[in-house]
Design a protein around this motif. Structure first.
Motif, PDB file in Angstrom:
ATOM      1  N   ASN A 168       7.330  -3.632   6.207  1.00  0.00           N
ATOM      2  CA  ASN A 168       7.997  -2.567   6.963  1.00  0.00           C
ATOM      3  C   ASN A 168       8.176  -2.974   8.425  1.00  0.00           C
ATOM      4  O   ASN A 168       9.237  -2.760   9.010  1.00  0.00           O
ATOM      5  N   ALA A 169       7.149  -3.562   9.006  1.00  0.00           N
ATOM      6  CA  ALA A 169       7.218  -3.984  10.402  1.00  0.00           C
ATOM      7  C   ALA A 169       8.276  -5.065  10.602  1.00  0.00           C
ATOM      8  O   ALA A 169       8.905  -5.135  11.658  1.00  0.00           O
ATOM      9  N   ARG A 170       8.486  -5.884   9.586  1.00  0.00           N
ATOM     10  CA  ARG A 170       9.504  -6.940   9.662  1.00  0.00           C
ATOM     11  C   ARG A 170      10.907  -6.384   9.420  1.00  0.00           C
ATOM     12  O   ARG A 170      11.893  -7.080   9.595  1.00  0.00           O
ATOM     13  N   GLY A 171      10.991  -5.126   8.961  1.00  0.00           N
ATOM     14  CA  GLY A 171      12.303  -4.540   8.659  1.00  0.00           C
ATOM     15  C   GLY A 171      12.723  -4.749   7.222  1.00  0.00           C
ATOM     16  O   GLY A 171      13.868  -4.465   6.863  1.00  0.00           O
ATOM     17  N   TRP A 172      11.822  -5.213   6.396  1.00  0.00           N
ATOM     18  CA  TRP A 172      12.115  -5.450   4.988  1.00  0.00           C
ATOM     19  C   TRP A 172      11.719  -4.216   4.185  1.00  0.00           C
ATOM     20  O   TRP A 172      10.803  -4.223   3.360  1.00  0.00           O
ATOM     21  N   LEU A 173      12.436  -3.129   4.416  1.00  0.00           N
ATOM     22  CA  LEU A 173      12.040  -1.827   3.887  1.00  0.00           C
ATOM     23  C   LEU A 173      12.107  -1.758   2.367  1.00  0.00           C
ATOM     24  O   LEU A 173      11.221  -1.191   1.726  1.00  0.00           O
ATOM     25  N   ARG A 174      13.148  -2.294   1.782  1.00  0.00           N
ATOM     26  CA  ARG A 174      13.279  -2.220   0.317  1.00  0.00           C
ATOM     27  C   ARG A 174      12.218  -3.058  -0.380  1.00  0.00           C
ATOM     28  O   ARG A 174      11.674  -2.660  -1.408  1.00  0.00           O
ATOM     29  N   GLN A 175      11.915  -4.220   0.170  1.00  0.00           N
ATOM     30  CA  GLN A 175      10.855  -5.044  -0.408  1.00  0.00           C
ATOM     31  C   GLN A 175       9.513  -4.326  -0.294  1.00  0.00           C
ATOM     32  O   GLN A 175       8.701  -4.364  -1.230  1.00  0.00           O
ATOM     33  N   ALA A 176       9.278  -3.685   0.845  1.00  0.00           N
ATOM     34  CA  ALA A 176       8.031  -2.937   1.021  1.00  0.00           C
ATOM     35  C   ALA A 176       7.937  -1.806   0.010  1.00  0.00           C
ATOM     36  O   ALA A 176       6.891  -1.604  -0.611  1.00  0.00           O
ATOM     37  N   ARG A 177       9.048  -1.073  -0.163  1.00  0.00           N
ATOM     38  CA  ARG A 177       9.059   0.034  -1.128  1.00  0.00           C
ATOM     39  C   ARG A 177       8.774  -0.484  -2.534  1.00  0.00           C
ATOM     40  O   ARG A 177       7.978   0.100  -3.275  1.00  0.00           O
ATOM     41  N   ASP A 178       9.408  -1.594  -2.917  1.00  0.00           N
ATOM     42  CA  ASP A 178       9.188  -2.153  -4.258  1.00  0.00           C
ATOM     43  C   ASP A 178       7.727  -2.555  -4.462  1.00  0.00           C
ATOM     44  O   ASP A 178       7.147  -2.309  -5.526  1.00  0.00           O
ATOM     45  N   GLU A 179       7.132  -3.160  -3.438  1.00  0.00           N
ATOM     46  CA  GLU A 179       5.715  -3.549  -3.514  1.00  0.00           C
ATOM     47  C   GLU A 179       4.827  -2.312  -3.675  1.00  0.00           C
ATOM     48  O   GLU A 179       3.893  -2.293  -4.477  1.00  0.00           O
ATOM     49  N   LEU A 180       5.144  -1.266  -2.921  1.00  0.00           N
ATOM     50  CA  LEU A 180       4.343  -0.035  -2.997  1.00  0.00           C
ATOM     51  C   LEU A 180       4.521   0.680  -4.334  1.00  0.00           C
ATOM     52  O   LEU A 180       3.561   1.260  -4.860  1.00  0.00           O
ATOM     53  N   ILE A 181       5.711   0.637  -4.891  1.00  0.00           N
ATOM     54  CA  ILE A 181       5.934   1.253  -6.211  1.00  0.00           C
ATOM     55  C   ILE A 181       5.122   0.515  -7.264  1.00  0.00           C
ATOM     56  O   ILE A 181       4.482   1.148  -8.123  1.00  0.00           O
ATOM     57  N   MET A 182       5.115  -0.824  -7.209  1.00  0.00           N
ATOM     58  CA  MET A 182       4.284  -1.587  -8.157  1.00  0.00           C
ATOM     59  C   MET A 182       2.813  -1.245  -7.975  1.00  0.00           C
ATOM     60  O   MET A 182       2.082  -1.066  -8.951  1.00  0.00           O
ATOM     61  N   LEU A 183       2.379  -1.150  -6.729  1.00  0.00           N
ATOM     62  CA  LEU A 183       0.980  -0.817  -6.443  1.00  0.00           C
ATOM     63  C   LEU A 183       0.635   0.565  -6.983  1.00  0.00           C
ATOM     64  O   LEU A 183      -0.411   0.749  -7.603  1.00  0.00           O
ATOM     65  N   ARG A 184       1.521   1.537  -6.764  1.00  0.00           N
ATOM     66  CA  ARG A 184       1.251   2.892  -7.262  1.00  0.00           C
ATOM     67  C   ARG A 184       1.205   2.916  -8.796  1.00  0.00           C
ATOM     68  O   ARG A 184       0.375   3.606  -9.385  1.00  0.00           O
ATOM     69  N   ASN A 185       2.082   2.145  -9.450  1.00  0.00           N
ATOM     70  CA  ASN A 185       2.070   2.094 -10.918  1.00  0.00           C
ATOM     71  C   ASN A 185       0.792   1.465 -11.446  1.00  0.00           C
ATOM     72  O   ASN A 185       0.290   1.862 -12.495  1.00  0.00           O
ATOM     73  N   GLU A 186       0.267   0.489 -10.718  1.00  0.00           N
ATOM     74  CA  GLU A 186      -0.959  -0.180 -11.156  1.00  0.00           C
ATOM     75  C   GLU A 186      -2.223   0.580 -10.753  1.00  0.00           C
ATOM     76  O   GLU A 186      -3.241   0.473 -11.425  1.00  0.00           O
ATOM     77  N   ASP A 187      -2.171   1.322  -9.658  1.00  0.00           N
ATOM     78  CA  ASP A 187      -3.325   2.069  -9.167  1.00  0.00           C
ATOM     79  C   ASP A 187      -2.867   3.460  -8.722  1.00  0.00           C
ATOM     80  O   ASP A 187      -2.734   3.728  -7.529  1.00  0.00           O
ATOM     81  N   PRO A 188      -2.608   4.356  -9.684  1.00  0.00           N
ATOM     82  CA  PRO A 188      -2.037   5.671  -9.340  1.00  0.00           C
ATOM     83  C   PRO A 188      -2.962   6.557  -8.504  1.00  0.00           C
ATOM     84  O   PRO A 188      -2.496   7.523  -7.903  1.00  0.00           O
ATOM     85  N   ASN A 189      -4.248   6.240  -8.436  1.00  0.00           N
ATOM     86  CA  ASN A 189      -5.183   7.050  -7.662  1.00  0.00           C
ATOM     87  C   ASN A 189      -5.374   6.548  -6.226  1.00  0.00           C
ATOM     88  O   ASN A 189      -6.253   7.029  -5.520  1.00  0.00           O
ATOM     89  N   TYR A 190      -4.551   5.595  -5.795  1.00  0.00           N
ATOM     90  CA  TYR A 190      -4.651   5.040  -4.447  1.00  0.00           C
ATOM     91  C   TYR A 190      -3.602   5.728  -3.577  1.00  0.00           C
ATOM     92  O   TYR A 190      -2.409   5.421  -3.655  1.00  0.00           O
ATOM     93  N   PRO A 191      -4.015   6.679  -2.729  1.00  0.00           N
ATOM     94  CA  PRO A 191      -3.037   7.480  -1.981  1.00  0.00           C
ATOM     95  C   PRO A 191      -2.209   6.689  -0.979  1.00  0.00           C
ATOM     96  O   PRO A 191      -1.083   7.079  -0.668  1.00  0.00           O
ATOM     97  N   ALA A 192      -2.718   5.571  -0.471  1.00  0.00           N
ATOM     98  CA  ALA A 192      -1.960   4.797   0.518  1.00  0.00           C
ATOM     99  C   ALA A 192      -0.628   4.308  -0.049  1.00  0.00           C
ATOM    100  O   ALA A 192       0.351   4.169   0.686  1.00  0.00           O
ATOM    101  N   ALA A 193      -0.581   4.064  -1.364  1.00  0.00           N
ATOM    102  CA  ALA A 193       0.677   3.620  -1.978  1.00  0.00           C
ATOM    103  C   ALA A 193       1.714   4.728  -1.920  1.00  0.00           C
ATOM    104  O   ALA A 193       2.861   4.500  -1.516  1.00  0.00           O
ATOM    105  N   ALA A 194       1.334   5.939  -2.310  1.00  0.00           N
ATOM    106  CA  ALA A 194       2.275   7.059  -2.279  1.00  0.00           C
ATOM    107  C   ALA A 194       2.679   7.415  -0.848  1.00  0.00           C
ATOM    108  O   ALA A 194       3.844   7.732  -0.582  1.00  0.00           O
ATOM    109  N   ILE A 195       1.738   7.331   0.083  1.00  0.00           N
ATOM    110  CA  ILE A 195       2.051   7.585   1.498  1.00  0.00           C
ATOM    111  C   ILE A 195       3.049   6.543   1.997  1.00  0.00           C
ATOM    112  O   ILE A 195       4.036   6.874   2.660  1.00  0.00           O
ATOM    113  N   GLY A 196       2.812   5.284   1.665  1.00  0.00           N
ATOM    114  CA  GLY A 196       3.727   4.218   2.079  1.00  0.00           C
ATOM    115  C   GLY A 196       5.112   4.369   1.484  1.00  0.00           C
ATOM    116  O   GLY A 196       6.116   4.111   2.147  1.00  0.00           O
TER     117      GLY A 196
END
Length: 173
Positions: free
Chosen positions: A38-66
């Motif tokens: 996100n800081a680099r401006g790579w917003l879509r890549q960041a979103r994709d990484e966070l979606i994978m993280l949320r799918n793998e660890d649905p109880n981790y709130p930082a993924a949904a917040i991100g």
């Protein structure tokens, strides 16, 4: 992340890559990598990484917040609204969720901007005493992506041949 905050983005990326190779399933590292993207401006890549993280660890709130934060940055307002509402219900005391709620609240407010200037010259320059003021009033968003606006401006300057005025109102047709 301290290198990223210090403006050393390349070094931060290398460090995060090394840490992730050592601990590939560490949710916090992956969330930090997404923050770095996100800081680099790579917003879509960041979103994709966070979606994978949320799918793998649905109880981790930082993924949904991100994800919601990145959706706001990408102007994906419907998804952000739904994500923020769900987060507020599930994690009402989380500071990250509260910050997102505040950003969403600010986004949905009306906005007024005023630009004003005053000048006073030595008399050697044409138009040596002047002032101007320009205002824009934007409505709250409607249909998620649109705002109505109105503009008002007024300007005056003294010239050798007299004083010139400019004023007007404008808005959407």
């Amino acid at each position: 992340m301290s290198r990223s905050y210090g403006g050393q983005q390349a070094e931060a990326g290398v460090m995060l890559d090394e840490l992730q190779r050592a601990a590939p399933f560490n949710s916090e590292l992956r969330a930090n990598r997404a923050r770095w993207m996100n800081a680099r401006g790579w917003l879509r890549q960041a979103r994709d990484e966070l979606i994978m993280l949320r799918n793998e660890d649905p109880n981790y709130p930082a993924a949904a917040i991100g994800i919601a934060d990145t959706q706001l940055a990408l102007n994906e307002y419907q998804g952000a609204e739904a994500g923020i509402a769900a987060l507020a219900q599930d994690y009402p005391d989380d500071k990250g969720v509260q910050d997102l709620q505040r950003r969403w609240q600010l986004h949905n407010m009306r906005e007024l901007t005023v630009d004003a200037s005053v000048g006073r010259g030595s008399g050697a320059v044409v138009g040596n005493r002047d002032h101007s003021i320009e205002t824009f009033l934007y409505s709250a968003p409607f249909a998620y992506n649109y705002r109505a606006f109105a503009r008002a401006y007024d300007a005056e300057a003294d010239f050798e041949g007299g004083t010139a005025y400019r004023w007007g109102l404008a808005g959407p047709p």
